[in-house]
Design an enzyme around this catalytic site. Structure first.
Site, PDB file in Angstrom:
ATOM      1  N   THR A 125     -15.203  -2.511  -7.085  1.00 37.03           N
ATOM      2  CA  THR A 125     -14.841  -2.722  -6.191  1.00 37.03           C
ATOM      3  C   THR A 125     -16.902  -2.646  -5.003  1.00 37.03           C
ATOM      4  O   THR A 125     -16.344  -3.474  -4.309  1.00 37.03           O
ATOM      5  CB  THR A 125     -13.844  -1.590  -5.059  1.00 37.03           C
ATOM      6  OG1 THR A 125     -12.910  -1.367  -5.683  1.00 37.03           O
ATOM      7  CG2 THR A 125     -14.339  -1.618  -3.473  1.00 37.03           C
ATOM      8  N   LYS A 159       0.639  -1.075  -0.177  1.00 33.81           N
ATOM      9  CA  LYS A 159      -0.375  -0.191  -0.334  1.00 33.81           C
ATOM     10  C   LYS A 159       1.021   1.431   0.026  1.00 33.81           C
ATOM     11  O   LYS A 159       2.312   1.166   0.154  1.00 33.81           O
ATOM     12  CB  LYS A 159      -0.813  -0.519   0.965  1.00 33.81           C
ATOM     13  CG  LYS A 159      -2.283   0.744   1.127  1.00 33.81           C
ATOM     14  CD  LYS A 159      -2.848  -0.076   0.342  1.00 33.81           C
ATOM     15  CE  LYS A 159      -4.886   0.588  -0.253  1.00 33.81           C
ATOM     16  NZ  LYS A 159      -5.809  -0.128  -0.335  1.00 33.81           N
ATOM     17  N   GLY A 195      -5.586   2.930  -7.770  1.00 33.20           N
ATOM     18  CA  GLY A 195      -5.865   3.961  -6.953  1.00 33.20           C
ATOM     19  C   GLY A 195      -5.989   3.586  -5.535  1.00 33.20           C
ATOM     20  O   GLY A 195      -6.538   2.101  -5.060  1.00 33.20           O
ATOM     21  N   ASP A 196      -7.364   4.811  -5.122  1.00 33.31           N
ATOM     22  CA  ASP A 196      -7.608   3.948  -3.440  1.00 33.31           C
ATOM     23  C   ASP A 196      -7.656   6.158  -3.286  1.00 33.31           C
ATOM     24  O   ASP A 196      -8.281   6.769  -4.165  1.00 33.31           O
ATOM     25  CB  ASP A 196      -6.543   4.433  -2.594  1.00 33.31           C
ATOM     26  CG  ASP A 196      -7.192   3.674  -1.081  1.00 33.31           C
ATOM     27  OD1 ASP A 196      -7.128   2.622  -1.462  1.00 33.31           O
ATOM     28  OD2 ASP A 196      -7.118   4.407  -0.111  1.00 33.31           O
TER      29      ASP A 196
END
Length: 449
Positions: free
Chosen positions: A213, A129, A168-169
């Site tokens: 997601t 991450k 991405g996040d």
């Protein structure tokens, strides 16, 4: 608070001591450890060779300075992070988050969770991450581009399609991925499409990745509901957040016949008893980049905007926390249970506090933990890597069909593992144990490294 196996107590104490102040990381480790006593009882050899200690220690932690210049010529300094947590199953894989709250503890908790989440997909990917304490909100495209270029200038030396593949996040969408990929290509003089996922379709992205997601979380909850002879059809649903995950959770719930009556952002939440107008909220959030309060202003009568309140006060059958960590507290969970919630699916990473999870489990509410329920995003990222490696591009329908199969398999793996270890219906335990065993077996095969 549940008791830990006596063999795990000193390991947790060591983790807390060595990672002082990183409370989210401590929380994530403890939550996994609460399930592992059942594994140690059956397989005491997992306590040998410092295997559990090694799983809790990232393979590499990178912290770096990110200097950039705003549109007025003022220089700013942010801090960038990449935690390459575990590569036993494949190259490090996990998102990049741009948000003021980002620090090394947040990134470590996310990387730890990502390791087990990725293992549950069955895909050959490890866990990692990254991110920065940069806030893209209110910044121009040119400012965001300069920040992304500076960030990637340092991070690029640690990446590669066989080494570490970010996505991405929060705060990192298609715009930011494009700027980072362009800078990576410029620095390396290689068109290495598989080094970043979540790319645009025009330069190697996968169809259904944007939706993955949210869609995946909905598929997981649908599978949980089916075990009780139910479905989303006719269910009243609340989805926290209004970013990528929340928007496409809402879209798939509606496709399954459910009605979403509330969503939120960091300023407050909206309630629309007729059902959220998906096209309008997408326009507000994805195109205009405005607050959810604008939805209430445009819709007018019949729609409420509640600033600074808790979205979990809104009665619902299904709750989908899809914003950020620890957003749903024990008190919120009690309110949801009192109002008749029957299922909860975590679209965000660790959005429910330990107290909230216990409330749901005690009330026999179907509870899908994030490391299982929101694994659809990274699973589709792995499918994007597969397409890039083959110089291929799949249809939306082909990719979504693979996603649906993967999410059903994750659900069944969690359910079967929970049953095997004496806790039928406990998806938290099933996810933790199944993910741990896959990573642990790979680590043992590779020797003490």
């Amino acid at each position: 608070m549940p008791q830990l196996d006596e063999k795990l107590e000193p390991i947790l104490a060591q983790v807390i001591h060595r990672n002082a102040g990183e409370v989210e990381f401590h929380q994530a480790v403890r939550e996994v450890f609460e399930s592992l006593g059942h594994v140690i009882a059956k397989r005491p050899d997992y306590a040998d060779e410092a295997l559990i200690e090694r799983i809790c220690e990232p393979e590499r932690q990178i912290i770096f300075r990110v200097p950039w210049t705003d549109d007025k010529g003022q220089v700013h300094i942010n801090r960038g992070f990449r935690v390459q947590f575990n590569s036993a199953l494949g190259p490090y894989k996990g998102g990049i988050r741009f948000h003021p709250s980002v620090n090394v503890g947040i990134i470590k908790f996310l990387g730890f969770e990502q390791t087990f989440k990725n293992a549950l997909t069955g895909m050959p990917i490890g866990g990692g991450k990254g991110g920065a304490d940069f806030n893209p909100r209110g910044r121009s495209d040119a400012e965001v581009m300069r920040f992304c270029q500076s960030f990637m200038t340092e991070l690029s030396r640690h990446l590669g399609e066989h080494t570490d593949v970010p996505a991405g996040d929060i705060g990192v969408g298609g715009r930011e991925i494009g700027y980072m990929f362009g800078q990576y290509k410029r620095l390396t003089n290689r068109y290495e499409a598989g080094v970043l996922t979540g790319k645009g379709l025009s330069y190697g992205g996968s169809r259904a990745r944007t939706e993955a997601t949210g869609y995946g979380n909905t598929y997981f909850v649908q599978s949980m509901l089916e075990t009780k002879g139910m479905s989303f059809d006719g269910k009243r649903c609340v989805v926290s957040g209004s970013g990528n995950v929340a928007l496409y959770t809402m879209e798939k719930i509606m496709a399954f016949g459910g009605k979403v009556v509330a969503c939120s952002d960091s300023n407050g939440y909206i309630v629309d008893e007729k059902g959220i107008d998906l096209e309008l909220i997408k326009e507000i959030k994805e195109v205009r980049r405005e607050r959810v309060s604008e939805y209430a202003r445009l819709k007018g009568a019949g729609t409420q905007y509640i600033p600074d309140g808790s979205i979990w006060d809104v009665p619902c059958d299904v709750a989908m926390p899809s914003a950020t960590q620890n957003e749903l507290t024990g008190k919120d969970a009690q309110t949801l249970v009192k109002n008749g919630v029957i299922a909860v699916g975590e679209g965000a990473n660790m959005p429910s506090t330990p107290e909230a999870i216990r409330v749901f489990q005690d009330a026999k509410v179907l509870f899908g933990p994030g490391k299982a329920a929101n694994a659809g995003g990274v699973a589709t990222s792995a499918l994007e890597m597969q397409q890039n490696a083959a110089r291929d591009s799949w249809t939306f329908e082909q990719t979504e069909a693979r996603l649906a199969t993967i999410m059903r398999n994750i659900h069944d793996t969690c359910a079967e593992t929970a049953e095997e270890f004496g806790a039928p219906g406990n998806y938290v335990m099933g996810a933790n144990i199944a993910g741990f065993v896959r990573v642990a077996e790979a680590m043992r095969a590779l020797g003490v490294i």
